[in-house]
Design a protein around this motif. Structure first.
Motif, PDB file in Angstrom:
ATOM      1  N   LEU A 173       0.841  -1.190   0.000  1.00 36.74           N
ATOM      2  CA  LEU A 173       0.000   0.000   0.000  1.00 36.74           C
ATOM      3  C   LEU A 173       0.879   1.244   0.000  1.00 36.74           C
ATOM      4  CD1 LEU A 173      -1.932  -2.293   0.901  1.00 36.74           C
ATOM      5  CD2 LEU A 173      -3.024  -0.650   2.430  1.00 36.74           C
ATOM      6  N   VAL A 174       0.380   2.314  -0.563  1.00 44.85           N
ATOM      7  CA  VAL A 174       1.162   3.541  -0.699  1.00 44.85           C
ATOM      8  C   VAL A 174       0.396   4.720  -0.109  1.00 44.85           C
ATOM      9  CG1 VAL A 174       2.133   5.202  -2.350  1.00 44.85           C
ATOM     10  CG2 VAL A 174       2.399   2.749  -2.749  1.00 44.85           C
ATOM     11  N   ALA A 175       1.094   5.531   0.663  1.00 43.79           N
ATOM     12  CA  ALA A 175       0.520   6.764   1.213  1.00 43.79           C
ATOM     13  C   ALA A 175       0.693   7.871   0.178  1.00 43.79           C
ATOM     14  CB  ALA A 175       1.207   7.134   2.523  1.00 43.79           C
ATOM     15  N   ALA A 176      -0.249   7.967  -0.725  1.00 46.57           N
ATOM     16  CA  ALA A 176      -0.205   8.968  -1.786  1.00 46.57           C
ATOM     17  C   ALA A 176      -1.338   9.962  -1.582  1.00 46.57           C
ATOM     18  CB  ALA A 176      -0.337   8.294  -3.155  1.00 46.57           C
ATOM     19  N   MET A 177      -1.084  11.225  -1.921  1.00 43.83           N
ATOM     20  CA  MET A 177      -2.117  12.254  -1.786  1.00 43.83           C
ATOM     21  C   MET A 177      -2.280  13.094  -3.042  1.00 43.83           C
ATOM     22  SD  MET A 177      -1.708  13.603   2.136  1.00 43.83           S
ATOM     23  CE  MET A 177       0.076  13.525   2.155  1.00 43.83           C
ATOM     24  N   GLY A 178      -1.166  13.406  -3.723  1.00 45.90           N
ATOM     25  CA  GLY A 178      -1.242  14.199  -4.944  1.00 45.90           C
ATOM     26  C   GLY A 178      -1.875  13.413  -6.064  1.00 45.90           C
ATOM     27  N   PRO A 179      -2.532  14.086  -7.008  1.00 44.94           N
ATOM     28  CA  PRO A 179      -3.244  13.381  -8.101  1.00 44.94           C
ATOM     29  C   PRO A 179      -2.369  12.423  -8.886  1.00 44.94           C
ATOM     30  CG  PRO A 179      -3.816  15.708  -8.063  1.00 44.94           C
ATOM     31  CD  PRO A 179      -2.704  15.541  -7.073  1.00 44.94           C
ATOM     32  N   HIS A 188       0.020   0.690  -9.778  1.00 42.48           N
ATOM     33  CA  HIS A 188       1.155  -0.162  -9.422  1.00 42.48           C
ATOM     34  C   HIS A 188       1.093  -0.773  -8.020  1.00 42.48           C
ATOM     35  CE1 HIS A 188       3.499   0.806 -13.031  1.00 42.48           C
ATOM     36  NE2 HIS A 188       3.053   2.038 -12.895  1.00 42.48           N
ATOM     37  N   ALA A 189       0.268  -0.234  -7.132  1.00 43.57           N
ATOM     38  CA  ALA A 189       0.210  -0.743  -5.762  1.00 43.57           C
ATOM     39  C   ALA A 189      -1.057  -1.563  -5.553  1.00 43.57           C
ATOM     40  CB  ALA A 189       0.281   0.415  -4.765  1.00 43.57           C
ATOM     41  N   ASP A 190      -1.185  -2.116  -4.343  1.00 42.86           N
ATOM     42  CA  ASP A 190      -2.369  -2.895  -3.990  1.00 42.86           C
ATOM     43  C   ASP A 190      -3.387  -2.079  -3.205  1.00 42.86           C
ATOM     44  OD1 ASP A 190      -1.297  -5.347  -5.090  1.00 42.86           O
ATOM     45  OD2 ASP A 190       0.026  -5.411  -3.348  1.00 42.86           O
ATOM     46  N   GLY A 191      -2.993  -0.864  -2.838  1.00 44.16           N
ATOM     47  CA  GLY A 191      -3.918  -0.056  -2.065  1.00 44.16           C
ATOM     48  C   GLY A 191      -3.339   1.303  -1.739  1.00 44.16           C
TER      49      GLY A 191
END
Length: 338
Positions: A173-179, A188-191
């Motif tokens: 899982l990735v902590a993403a916030m920007g579009p 590319h990630a699972d969550g």
């Protein structure tokens, strides 16, 4: 029928590294019906060691990092840690990764801050190869090169394959916030591991990217919670965390949390909170967090009110709700209304 999201518990309220308190909270969470517990790291405790300890003290809880900093470890070092923890926990680890920001990456880890979208994409690719364990590790990208052949290389590096049992099904899982980073995570990630997620405004900010997510894609926000009869007092207890992220987790020109909340429609409020926080007026910055924003981002107030708030969270793509109570004593009450 849409399944009810799973319930996770953030360990952020456990301070000081007291192993008895850590184990007590995890065992209580397991008994109360929580699905998972989640550790984090900034520039204090690391994210993995507490989970290794809890792997030995619990039997069914899933163990997640929300988040482990990519800049702190090479992809291969993270893979080694994951493979070890998966073996020790019998496959209960969920790996949550984050790019952090330049203040921490360069100011604490002492390494260059790379553009997060490309760096995260490469990190995930290397991790999957290492965790699968079928191919030797070889990769050439703009951030990572394995084996390394650049400046200072001996020329003796050779591709290697892990000696540990593989763990190809580890959720990444990735902590993403920007579009752009969210779109990359969907591909590319699972969550996704959002922080300061809005159950009422997520569509305008996250909807386009999440609309392209494949079946089974996870969305696991960390949600501040404070239960008590005095609504105003509960709001005041979570304001400092919101003010910290909007005002202090980054600079005036590079703060992912401030940018996210601005996209929710709170640009004026964000500017005021940042001005006060970066000007050293932290109490005033906390007071400047409006009630509407607190109620949008957190679960606050008497239990019946929190139960009503939960309806909005269930009517969203959330698959795991990671609660971060202001006091661990609230965890059973929150589980009851769940």
């Amino acid at each position: 029928m849409v399944p009810k999201p799973a319930l996770g518990l953030s360990l952020a309220a456990i301070r000081g590294g007291d192993p008895r308190s850590l184990a007590d909270v995890a065992l209580r969470a397991e008994a109360a019906g929580y699905d998972s517990v989640w550790s984090a790291e900034a520039w204090g405790s690391d994210a993995f060691t507490p989970l290794a300890y809890l792997a030995a003290r619990t039997s069914g809880l899933r163990l997640g990092t929300a988040i482990a900093q990519m800049a702190a470890r090479t992809p291969a070092a993270t893979a080694m840690t994951v493979l070890t923890l998966q073996q020790l926990s019998e496959g209960r680890l969920i790996l949550g990764l984050g790019a952090s920001g330049p203040q921490v990456v360069e100011g604490w880890h002492g390494v260059p801050y790379h553009p997060p979208v490309q760096m995260t994409r490469e990190y995930l690719t290397i991790l999957r190869t290492a965790l699968t364990g079928t191919d030797k590790l070889q990769f050439t990208g703009s951030t990572y090169q394995i084996p390394y052949t650049g400046t200072g290389a001996t020329g003796q590096g050779r591709p290697l394959r892990t000696t540990m049992p593989p763990a190809p099904h580890t959720p990444l899982l990735v902590a993403a916030m920007g579009p752009k980073n969210v779109a990359m995570a969907v591909e590319h990630a699972d969550g996704l591991l959002p922080y300061l997620w809005s159950p009422t405004r997520w569509r305008d900010t996250w909807g386009e990217a999440l609309g392209k997510a494949r079946a089974g894609f996870q969305v696991a926000p960390t949600v501040l919670a404070c239960v008590g009869d005095d609504l105003d007092a509960c709001r005041d207890r979570v304001r400092p965390r919101i003010a910290l992220h909007i005002g202090g987790m980054g600079s005036r020109t590079k703060n992912f949390y401030a940018s996210l909340v601005s996209r929710y429609g709170y640009a004026d409020e964000v500017a005021r909170i940042q001005d006060l926080y970066l000007g050293g007026q932290r109490a005033a910055a906390c007071a400047a967090v409006p009630d509407e924003l607190v109620d949008d981002l957190a679960l606050v107030g008497p239990l019946p009110r929190v139960a009503e708030q939960l309806a909005a969270w269930r009517d969203s793509p959330v698959t795991t709700m990671i609660l971060e109570p202001t006091d661990p004593d609230m965890l059973e009450d929150l589980a009851k209304i769940w």
